[in-house]
Every structure is written in C-alpha cells, then in structure tokens.
Design a protein around this motif. Structure first.
Motif, PDB file in Angstrom:
ATOM      1  N   SER A  68       5.519   4.215  -7.928  1.00  0.00           N
ATOM      2  CA  SER A  68       5.984   3.741  -6.622  1.00  0.00           C
ATOM      3  C   SER A  68       6.395   2.279  -6.687  1.00  0.00           C
ATOM      4  O   SER A  68       7.491   1.901  -6.266  1.00  0.00           O
ATOM      5  CB  SER A  68       4.880   3.934  -5.574  1.00  0.00           C
ATOM      6  OG  SER A  68       5.225   3.309  -4.352  1.00  0.00           O
ATOM      7  N   LEU A  69       5.527   1.432  -7.247  1.00  0.00           N
ATOM      8  CA  LEU A  69       5.847   0.012  -7.337  1.00  0.00           C
ATOM      9  C   LEU A  69       7.064  -0.226  -8.213  1.00  0.00           C
ATOM     10  O   LEU A  69       7.873  -1.122  -7.945  1.00  0.00           O
ATOM     11  CB  LEU A  69       4.645  -0.764  -7.876  1.00  0.00           C
ATOM     12  CG  LEU A  69       4.836  -2.281  -7.999  1.00  0.00           C
ATOM     13  CD1 LEU A  69       5.108  -2.926  -6.640  1.00  0.00           C
ATOM     14  CD2 LEU A  69       3.605  -2.927  -8.652  1.00  0.00           C
ATOM     15  N   SER A  70       7.222   0.578  -9.246  1.00  0.00           N
ATOM     16  CA  SER A  70       8.337   0.386 -10.177  1.00  0.00           C
ATOM     17  C   SER A  70       9.691   0.724  -9.567  1.00  0.00           C
ATOM     18  O   SER A  70      10.727   0.445 -10.173  1.00  0.00           O
ATOM     19  CB  SER A  70       8.111   1.236 -11.444  1.00  0.00           C
ATOM     20  OG  SER A  70       6.944   0.809 -12.120  1.00  0.00           O
ATOM     21  N   GLU A  86       6.065   0.582  -0.002  1.00  0.00           N
ATOM     22  CA  GLU A  86       5.523   1.443  -1.050  1.00  0.00           C
ATOM     23  C   GLU A  86       6.303   2.750  -1.155  1.00  0.00           C
ATOM     24  O   GLU A  86       6.375   3.371  -2.219  1.00  0.00           O
ATOM     25  CB  GLU A  86       4.041   1.719  -0.781  1.00  0.00           C
ATOM     26  CG  GLU A  86       3.107   0.572  -1.126  1.00  0.00           C
ATOM     27  CD  GLU A  86       2.967  -0.460  -0.034  1.00  0.00           C
ATOM     28  OE1 GLU A  86       1.933  -1.139  -0.015  1.00  0.00           O
ATOM     29  OE2 GLU A  86       3.888  -0.622   0.789  1.00  0.00           O
ATOM     30  N   SER A  87       6.829   3.196  -0.022  1.00  0.00           N
ATOM     31  CA  SER A  87       7.795   4.287   0.007  1.00  0.00           C
ATOM     32  C   SER A  87       8.895   3.854   0.963  1.00  0.00           C
ATOM     33  O   SER A  87       8.810   2.790   1.580  1.00  0.00           O
ATOM     34  CB  SER A  87       7.138   5.585   0.502  1.00  0.00           C
ATOM     35  OG  SER A  87       6.720   5.445   1.855  1.00  0.00           O
ATOM     36  N   ALA A 108       9.897   8.633   4.992  1.00  0.00           N
ATOM     37  CA  ALA A 108       8.596   9.258   4.763  1.00  0.00           C
ATOM     38  C   ALA A 108       7.926   9.634   6.080  1.00  0.00           C
ATOM     39  O   ALA A 108       7.348  10.724   6.214  1.00  0.00           O
ATOM     40  CB  ALA A 108       7.695   8.323   3.962  1.00  0.00           C
ATOM     41  N   MET A 109       7.988   8.742   7.079  1.00  0.00           N
ATOM     42  CA  MET A 109       7.345   9.050   8.354  1.00  0.00           C
ATOM     43  C   MET A 109       8.135  10.088   9.145  1.00  0.00           C
ATOM     44  O   MET A 109       7.551  10.914   9.856  1.00  0.00           O
ATOM     45  CB  MET A 109       7.148   7.783   9.167  1.00  0.00           C
ATOM     46  CG  MET A 109       5.972   6.934   8.711  1.00  0.00           C
ATOM     47  SD  MET A 109       4.370   7.806   8.707  1.00  0.00           S
ATOM     48  CE  MET A 109       4.155   8.176  10.453  1.00  0.00           C
ATOM     49  N   ALA A 110       9.459  10.086   9.027  1.00  0.00           N
ATOM     50  CA  ALA A 110      10.244  11.133   9.690  1.00  0.00           C
ATOM     51  C   ALA A 110       9.847  12.506   9.153  1.00  0.00           C
ATOM     52  O   ALA A 110       9.633  13.461   9.915  1.00  0.00           O
ATOM     53  CB  ALA A 110      11.734  10.884   9.491  1.00  0.00           C
ATOM     54  N   ALA A 111       9.709  12.611   7.837  1.00  0.00           N
ATOM     55  CA  ALA A 111       9.321  13.885   7.232  1.00  0.00           C
ATOM     56  C   ALA A 111       7.881  14.244   7.567  1.00  0.00           C
ATOM     57  O   ALA A 111       7.561  15.417   7.832  1.00  0.00           O
ATOM     58  CB  ALA A 111       9.513  13.812   5.713  1.00  0.00           C
ATOM     59  N   ALA A 147       3.677  14.928   2.910  1.00  0.00           N
ATOM     60  CA  ALA A 147       3.849  14.285   1.603  1.00  0.00           C
ATOM     61  C   ALA A 147       3.634  12.785   1.774  1.00  0.00           C
ATOM     62  O   ALA A 147       4.394  12.113   2.472  1.00  0.00           O
ATOM     63  CB  ALA A 147       5.251  14.564   1.058  1.00  0.00           C
ATOM     64  N   THR A 148       2.604  12.242   1.134  1.00  0.00           N
ATOM     65  CA  THR A 148       2.297  10.821   1.279  1.00  0.00           C
ATOM     66  C   THR A 148       3.235   9.930   0.474  1.00  0.00           C
ATOM     67  O   THR A 148       3.349   8.736   0.760  1.00  0.00           O
ATOM     68  CB  THR A 148       0.856  10.532   0.830  1.00  0.00           C
ATOM     69  OG1 THR A 148       0.708  10.915  -0.539  1.00  0.00           O
ATOM     70  CG2 THR A 148      -0.132  11.299   1.677  1.00  0.00           C
ATOM     71  N   ARG A 149       3.863  10.460  -0.556  1.00  0.00           N
ATOM     72  CA  ARG A 149       4.784   9.707  -1.420  1.00  0.00           C
ATOM     73  C   ARG A 149       4.110   8.481  -2.045  1.00  0.00           C
ATOM     74  O   ARG A 149       4.701   7.402  -2.146  1.00  0.00           O
ATOM     75  CB  ARG A 149       6.035   9.298  -0.656  1.00  0.00           C
ATOM     76  CG  ARG A 149       6.734  10.473   0.031  1.00  0.00           C
ATOM     77  CD  ARG A 149       8.094  10.104   0.574  1.00  0.00           C
ATOM     78  NE  ARG A 149       8.632  11.189   1.406  1.00  0.00           N
ATOM     79  CZ  ARG A 149       9.860  11.238   1.872  1.00  0.00           C
ATOM     80  NH1 ARG A 149      10.726  10.273   1.574  1.00  0.00           N
ATOM     81  NH2 ARG A 149      10.267  12.241   2.628  1.00  0.00           N
ATOM     82  N   LEU A 150       2.856   8.623  -2.423  1.00  0.00           N
ATOM     83  CA  LEU A 150       2.058   7.558  -3.060  1.00  0.00           C
ATOM     84  C   LEU A 150       1.863   6.357  -2.144  1.00  0.00           C
ATOM     85  O   LEU A 150       1.585   5.247  -2.612  1.00  0.00           O
ATOM     86  CB  LEU A 150       2.699   7.099  -4.378  1.00  0.00           C
ATOM     87  CG  LEU A 150       2.837   8.147  -5.475  1.00  0.00           C
ATOM     88  CD1 LEU A 150       3.578   7.562  -6.672  1.00  0.00           C
ATOM     89  CD2 LEU A 150       1.476   8.683  -5.905  1.00  0.00           C
TER      90      LEU A 150
END
Length: 448
Positions: free
Chosen positions: A124-126, A353-354, A359-362, A395-398
């Motif tokens: 995620s950070l990368s 981070e994402s 991410a929140m829409a999903a 899905a948290t996506r890290l």
C-alpha cells in the motif's frame, strides 16, 4: 516485511454504546515526539505514546540512525537523542510498513544530514506518491532516487550543509510542511514554508517546545513558518493526548446507534484537527466537550456523545485540511443521516493508504448505501437513521481507516456486515476491536 495474514470478521447490530472509552495517543504527536526526542541531547520521557505499527516504524528508524530508545515496564518511553546533525548512517533499509507520515518526515530529516537512507514499505505504501516531498528536498540539495512515479523503494542521499529555501506549499499538507522544516533543522540560515491554508501545526508547537527557534507569522501569501537551522534541541517530558482521529470512530458509533451515550476521555482538541467534530455538529450531532484543559501546549478534553438524528449537509470544503483522515468516519455518519450529504474539496483522499474515495464508495455499497463518486469526495444518500441493509463484504484495501469506519457501520445493520481483514487496524489502533468487545459489540471472526 511479510504481510500479516488476512483476519476477516463480521459485525452485527448490537445494543447501545454506554460508559466511557479512552483512545490511544495521537499518532501525529507520537511520530514527532519520537523524532524530536531522538534529535535532542539528553533523555526525553514520553507518556501515552501510540504503540501502533506506524509509530513503532518511526522508533525503529530513529534507533537505526543512532538514538537510544527504550520502553519501561510502566509504558514510558525514554529516548536519548544524538543531537541535530548527529544522525548515523543506517546499516540497512528503513522499513516503513504502511506509514506515510514516517516516510515523509524522515525524508526531511535525512535530507540535511551527511547520510544515505533507503526507504521501503508495504504494498500500500509503495503505491503512494512521494513527489510532493521530494521536490522541495531536492531544492535543498538532497539527492533522491525513487521508483517510477516517485514511489518507494526510495533512496535519500542527504547534503550537509543543505541549502535553506523559501517554499510555498502548492497543496495543503502538514507532512510536506513538516518535512521541509525538519530538513531546515540542520541547514544553516533560515528555512521558510508558506502555507495558504492552515494545516495541523504539531510540528511547529513541538519544535518550539524542544527549543528550536521557530516563528509563525502572517504574510501576504499566507502563514509564514520560519526555522533557524543548526538548532540545538533540548530533551523534554511529553504527555501524548488521545488521538482525535481514533476518537472519531467512537463518536460516529455513538451518534448512529440508538440509545448510545458515550464519554470519550482525553481527546486532543487542536483546532487544526477538529474539523470532523464541527461537521458532525453541523449534521445535528450531540457532541459536548467536558473538562477542557491544556496538556503540553495542546487543548484536551473529554467528549460526551449521544445518539442523534443526523441531517445531510454540504460539508464546507475549507474543513478538509482539519479532517482529512476522518472522512471515512464522516461518510459512515452520512450513511445514517436524513437526506444527502455532499463532501467535496478533499482531493488528498485519492492518495492516502488507499484511494479512500473509491474504497469508501465500494465499502458503503457493500453495506447497501448509494453514493456518487467525485474526484474530490463523495455524495452519500442517508438512511434517515434506519439500519443499513448490510449483508455484503467490505474490502479494506490494506487501509486501517476503511476497516474501522466500516466496523462502525456494521453496528447498525439489518444483516451482518463482513470485513475482509482486521490486520490493517494495528497500524494506528491495535486495541480497537478489544475496546469494541468490552463495550459489548464483539465481532465474529470468519474463515479467511
């Protein structure tokens, strides 16, 4: 660093949140306390330090560059610093995990020291861009070699003496501001940062507390923050107040779950961090400050939060810098409001981070909430206080804030809401699910 195995869990509607909670130490202050104490000469003591993975990554990096850092049995961290200019060459790459704050601020520190450091992180950070930090540090003389897109892995070869600059922030970013100021600590002369929109000011407050010669003055183009280099920092005793970002999850939970009446103890109330509470009050949230006081130069208080009938609003875009990390929690509050909430002006959400907009829409869609994505935010259709349909898998996506925000949403649903991984929560709030269980809101663990 090998990734932790996924830990999926499930939340279902529970009873009200009653009693009190104490949140962990503020993440922003914890990072800075470790860094500044590591640059002071003598022993500093830090109480209430957030012991999440991000802050531990900062401590490990400062230890790798010469600081003596230890935690005693009472939970007090004692740090013997190396002095400004005294950072040592690390023997191996600095492992940042998921911490963008660690990476960006430490890039600033290394940029004006005669050392070379390589920064690596998780997947995620990368993916997160470092160009906005690298650009001013290169102007100060640092040699920065990054992966395509100015991402990690990334190497910083510092220049000593570096070149003082005057830098106008192109976007509101406390991390960029802090990175330049930290590079300025070991740079002869005066380094200046000009910000048009105020951002969190913990670096300015704490650097002055540690003895840096730093001024904050109004200017024709915005606020001018000036720091005199070749500083000598003095050791300090630091008490870290509770993290307002962590407190926001409990505040939203108490607002949306019927019958809730919750006291959140010892919360940092710095005005550059309080935007989410202002927005929640605009929505009709019953949030009262009790026992307001000053701790270490910062406003602190207890928040009493009671279940409220929320109403959708247009969130003022100028609140964005003071609540950028809290938007996921705000989106959850909006999902339970009467009517529509429109939150714009938060482009930064796309590079956290994402991609927190997507991410929140999903995630909200998995809970049965209708949203509309914008390039700088979300429009959320509220349930009018009714339970969300639930039944989906998030899905948290890290991303720790996606995980905790949707855990809160799962407290008021018709069908259980599954979340694919609890592991990212340890980034900032290792005890979050334990606190939830203590309040009688225990998650159910699922098979991966």
């Amino acid at each position: 660093m090998s990734p932790a195995p996924p830990r999926p869990f499930q939340l279902a509607a529970s009873g009200p949140l009653l009693g009190e909670v104490t949140v962990p130490g503020d993440k922003s202050i914890s990072h800075r306390a470790v860094m500044f104490a590591s640059l002071a000469v003598g022993e500093s003591r830090i109480e209430g330090l957030l012991e999440g993975e991000d802050v531990l990554a900062t401590a490990a990096a400062m230890r790798a560059m010469g600081a003596d850092i230890a935690r005693d049995d009472a939970g007090v961290w004692r740090i013997h610093g190396v002095g400004v200019g005294g950072l040592l060459q690390p023997e191996r790459a600095l492992e940042m995990g998921n911490s963008g704050t660690s990476t960006r601020l430490l890039m600033g520190l290394v940029a004006s020291h005669a050392i070379t450091a390589t920064f690596v992180g998780d997947a995620s950070l990368s993916r997160r861009p470092m160009a906005r930090v690298a650009e001013p540090l290169r102007r100060m003389g640092a040699n920065i070699a990054a992966s395509p897109g100015d991402t990690l892995p990334l190497m910083v070869r510092g220049l000593c003496p570096a070149v003082p600059i005057e830098y106008r922030l192109p976007v509101a970013s406390a991390q960029v501001k802090s990175a330049v100021l930290l590079a300025g600590l070991n740079t002869p002369g005066i380094t200046r940062v000009i910000e048009r929109v105020p951002t969190r000011d913990h670096s300015e407050r704490m650097l002055r507390g540690f003895g840096a010669e730093l001024t904050v003055e109004p200017g024709p183009d915005g606020t001018v923050i000036s720091i005199r280099g070749e500083a000598e920092l003095r050791p300090q005793d630091v008490i870290v107040p509770g993290d307002p970002s962590s407190a926001a999850f409990w505040a939203v939970a108490a607002l949306i779950v019927p019958g809730s009446d919750l006291l959140i103890r010892n919360v940092l109330l710095n005005p550059t961090r309080a935007g989410v509470y202002e927005a929640l009050r605009m929505m009709g949230g019953d949030i009262a400050v009790q026992d307001e006081r000053e701790v270490g130069g910062e406003r602190v208080g207890d928040l009493r939060v009671r279940n409220s009938a929320l109403t959708g609003i247009e969130v003022p875009p100028d609140l964005a810098p003071s609540m950028i990390d809290e938007y996921p929690a705000l989106f959850v509050a909006a999902a339970f409001a009467h009517g529509v909430t429109v939150a714009r002006g938060a482009h930064e959400l796309r590079v956290k981070e994402s991609d927190r907009v997507a991410a929140m829409a999903a995630a909200l869609a998995a809970a049965g909430v209708a949203t509309t994505e914008h390039d700088d935010g979300l429009t959320v259709q509220g349930s009018g206080g009714e339970p969300l349909p639930g039944g989906g898998r998030v899905a948290t996506r890290l991303d720790h804030r996606i995980a905790m925000s949707m855990a809160v949403a799962g407290l008021h649903v018709r069908r259980p809401l599954a979340i694919d991984d609890a592991a990212p929560i340890a980034t900032s709030y290792p005890g979050f699910l334990d606190t939830m269980a203590r309040l009688g809101l225990a998650p159910t663990w699922l098979n991966a």
